[in-house]
Design a protein around this motif. Sequence first.
Motif, PDB file in Angstrom:
ATOM      1  N   SER A   1       0.787  -1.221   0.000  1.00  0.00           N
ATOM      2  CA  SER A   1       0.000   0.000   0.000  1.00  0.00           C
ATOM      3  C   SER A   1       0.825   1.279   0.000  1.00  0.00           C
ATOM      4  CB  SER A   1      -0.938   0.005   1.213  1.00  0.00           C
ATOM      5  OG  SER A   1      -0.186  -0.018   2.414  1.00  0.00           O
ATOM      6  N   SER A   2       2.041   1.244   0.526  1.00  0.00           N
ATOM      7  CA  SER A   2       2.847   2.463   0.581  1.00  0.00           C
ATOM      8  C   SER A   2       3.180   2.988  -0.805  1.00  0.00           C
ATOM      9  CB  SER A   2       4.138   2.193   1.362  1.00  0.00           C
ATOM     10  OG  SER A   2       4.896   1.177   0.721  1.00  0.00           O
TER      11      SER A   2
ATOM     12  N   GLY B   1      -3.113   8.096  -5.580  1.00  0.00           N
ATOM     13  CA  GLY B   1      -4.063   8.566  -6.577  1.00  0.00           C
ATOM     14  C   GLY B   1      -5.338   9.059  -5.943  1.00  0.00           C
ATOM     15  N   ASP B   2      -6.200   9.671  -6.748  1.00  0.00           N
ATOM     16  CA  ASP B   2      -7.495  10.177  -6.313  1.00  0.00           C
ATOM     17  C   ASP B   2      -8.574   9.155  -6.660  1.00  0.00           C
ATOM     18  OD1 ASP B   2      -6.200  12.484  -5.576  1.00  0.00           O
ATOM     19  OD2 ASP B   2      -6.689  13.558  -7.421  1.00  0.00           O
ATOM     20  N   VAL B   3      -9.456   8.891  -5.724  1.00  0.00           N
ATOM     21  CA  VAL B   3     -10.545   7.934  -5.939  1.00  0.00           C
ATOM     22  C   VAL B   3     -11.837   8.527  -5.380  1.00  0.00           C
ATOM     23  CG1 VAL B   3     -11.420   5.607  -5.515  1.00  0.00           C
ATOM     24  CG2 VAL B   3      -8.954   5.986  -5.747  1.00  0.00           C
ATOM     25  N   THR B   4     -12.890   8.492  -6.202  1.00  0.00           N
ATOM     26  CA  THR B   4     -14.205   8.964  -5.769  1.00  0.00           C
ATOM     27  C   THR B   4     -15.144   7.774  -5.639  1.00  0.00           C
ATOM     28  OG1 THR B   4     -13.918  11.115  -6.835  1.00  0.00           O
ATOM     29  CG2 THR B   4     -16.169  10.436  -6.321  1.00  0.00           C
ATOM     30  N   LEU B   5     -15.741   7.655  -4.465  1.00  0.00           N
ATOM     31  CA  LEU B   5     -16.693   6.578  -4.169  1.00  0.00           C
ATOM     32  C   LEU B   5     -18.047   7.202  -3.895  1.00  0.00           C
ATOM     33  CD1 LEU B   5     -17.398   3.594  -3.329  1.00  0.00           C
ATOM     34  CD2 LEU B   5     -16.656   4.240  -1.019  1.00  0.00           C
ATOM     35  N   VAL B   6     -19.066   6.841  -4.678  1.00  0.00           N
ATOM     36  CA  VAL B   6     -20.414   7.337  -4.441  1.00  0.00           C
ATOM     37  C   VAL B   6     -21.184   6.261  -3.693  1.00  0.00           C
ATOM     38  CG1 VAL B   6     -21.312   6.546  -6.680  1.00  0.00           C
ATOM     39  CG2 VAL B   6     -22.464   8.387  -5.473  1.00  0.00           C
ATOM     40  N   VAL B   7     -21.934   6.674  -2.668  1.00  0.00           N
ATOM     41  CA  VAL B   7     -22.643   5.740  -1.797  1.00  0.00           C
ATOM     42  C   VAL B   7     -24.066   6.230  -1.602  1.00  0.00           C
ATOM     43  CG1 VAL B   7     -22.635   4.550   0.437  1.00  0.00           C
ATOM     44  CG2 VAL B   7     -20.462   5.285  -0.586  1.00  0.00           C
ATOM     45  N   ILE B   8     -25.024   5.320  -1.603  1.00  0.00           N
ATOM     46  CA  ILE B   8     -26.408   5.698  -1.357  1.00  0.00           C
ATOM     47  C   ILE B   8     -26.507   6.340   0.024  1.00  0.00           C
ATOM     48  CG2 ILE B   8     -27.014   3.425  -0.440  1.00  0.00           C
ATOM     49  CD1 ILE B   8     -29.752   3.762  -1.764  1.00  0.00           C
ATOM     50  N   THR B   9     -27.324   7.385   0.137  1.00  0.00           N
ATOM     51  CA  THR B   9     -27.351   8.238   1.330  1.00  0.00           C
ATOM     52  C   THR B   9     -27.584   7.461   2.622  1.00  0.00           C
ATOM     53  OG1 THR B   9     -28.175  10.068  -0.022  1.00  0.00           O
ATOM     54  CG2 THR B   9     -28.441  10.264   2.363  1.00  0.00           C
ATOM     55  N   SER B  10     -28.442   6.462   2.602  1.00  0.00           N
ATOM     56  CA  SER B  10     -28.845   5.791   3.837  1.00  0.00           C
ATOM     57  C   SER B  10     -27.705   5.066   4.537  1.00  0.00           C
ATOM     58  CB  SER B  10     -29.994   4.813   3.565  1.00  0.00           C
ATOM     59  OG  SER B  10     -29.591   3.833   2.623  1.00  0.00           O
TER      60      SER B  10
ATOM     61  N   TYR C   1      -3.311   4.043   4.037  1.00  0.00           N
ATOM     62  CA  TYR C   1      -3.091   4.379   2.628  1.00  0.00           C
ATOM     63  C   TYR C   1      -3.008   5.896   2.469  1.00  0.00           C
ATOM     64  CZ  TYR C   1      -4.982  -0.339   2.488  1.00  0.00           C
ATOM     65  OH  TYR C   1      -5.213  -1.670   2.728  1.00  0.00           O
ATOM     66  N   PRO C   2      -2.023   6.527   3.086  1.00  0.00           N
ATOM     67  CA  PRO C   2      -1.971   7.999   3.120  1.00  0.00           C
ATOM     68  C   PRO C   2      -1.791   8.644   1.755  1.00  0.00           C
ATOM     69  CG  PRO C   2       0.076   7.056   3.957  1.00  0.00           C
ATOM     70  CD  PRO C   2      -0.883   5.914   3.811  1.00  0.00           C
ATOM     71  N   ASN C   3      -1.349   7.888   0.761  1.00  0.00           N
ATOM     72  CA  ASN C   3      -1.143   8.467  -0.565  1.00  0.00           C
ATOM     73  C   ASN C   3      -2.366   8.350  -1.472  1.00  0.00           C
ATOM     74  OD1 ASN C   3       1.560   9.200  -0.003  1.00  0.00           O
ATOM     75  ND2 ASN C   3       2.234   7.103  -0.411  1.00  0.00           N
TER      76      ASN C   3
END
Length: 308
Positions: free
Chosen positions: A86-87, A91-100, A117-119
């Motif tokens: 993991s070191s 990168g940038d990652v976008t996770l969309v999650v249902i509101t509930s 995963y600080p990076n």
Amino acid sequence: MRQRQLSQFLAVCRNRSVSRAAAELNIAQSALSRQITRLEHDMGAELFIRHSQGVTLTRAGQALREEAADLLRRMNDLKLRVKQQSSDVSGDVTLVVITSIASALAVELYPRFERDYPNIRLRVIDHPSDTAAARLLQHEADLAVIPNTAADMPHAQSRPLFEETFVFLSRAAPGAKATEITFSEAASYPLALPFYGYDLRRRLEEAARNSGTALKVKYETGSINVIGELVEEGLACSIVPPTFWLPRIASGKVMARPLVAPKVSRVHSLGWLPSAPLSPAVETVREVTALSVRSLIECGKLLGILVD
């Protein structure tokens, strides 16, 4: 003491019954009973008090439950870190999650990524079901945790995570008990529900048609918080999955009753688009999200049955 034993122990804790836990885990009740007995032998303490209606945790069992979910999470994290180094992942990652379920998942994910995963720069975005899938399909998110993924997004790939069962939600009343309620009886109460485009509403309308009844909808809204306020004030009831409502239920503001005849449920999946290879960062978020859902369910912060 093995990882599988701890997972089985937590299943019995959640269900308060060896037989119900065995059904959830899809194993024989006798096999599960042997595993629990073996775990008690290994721990040198009785973990459950057995009685005719199920099991109750002993003080030793309560202590183990508090530590077991965290121990399993750390064991899974260690495997993942060794596997993916993991070191070196960034990168940038976008996770969309249902509101509930977004809040429960975000509170679990953000600290894990800051620590392990600080990076990787993770963004968790919540959306109602009618727009969450669209964010993934429009390439505004890399991953999505949403219900009904296979049917609503046939061009996406997905991994089933867990199944959640709906409950009847009403204002709490002194002395009232959270007994089972049939779907037809629940449908006869004045209800606050999402609009037709929402997955939850579609499932309730389908259940109503199949059971030959009709939903008595008093209020429609696109806000889960508005539904909460309407129920708390006693202006309406609702039929919902329970996770979002756990703090209100625990505080005694609302009451959740199991819904039967029929039960209504849905499966949440982790989805992504196969049109381009996933980056190492996205793959890492995908794996950690699946592990986090398992951890949340095992410790009771997310209510549902794991789907392997």
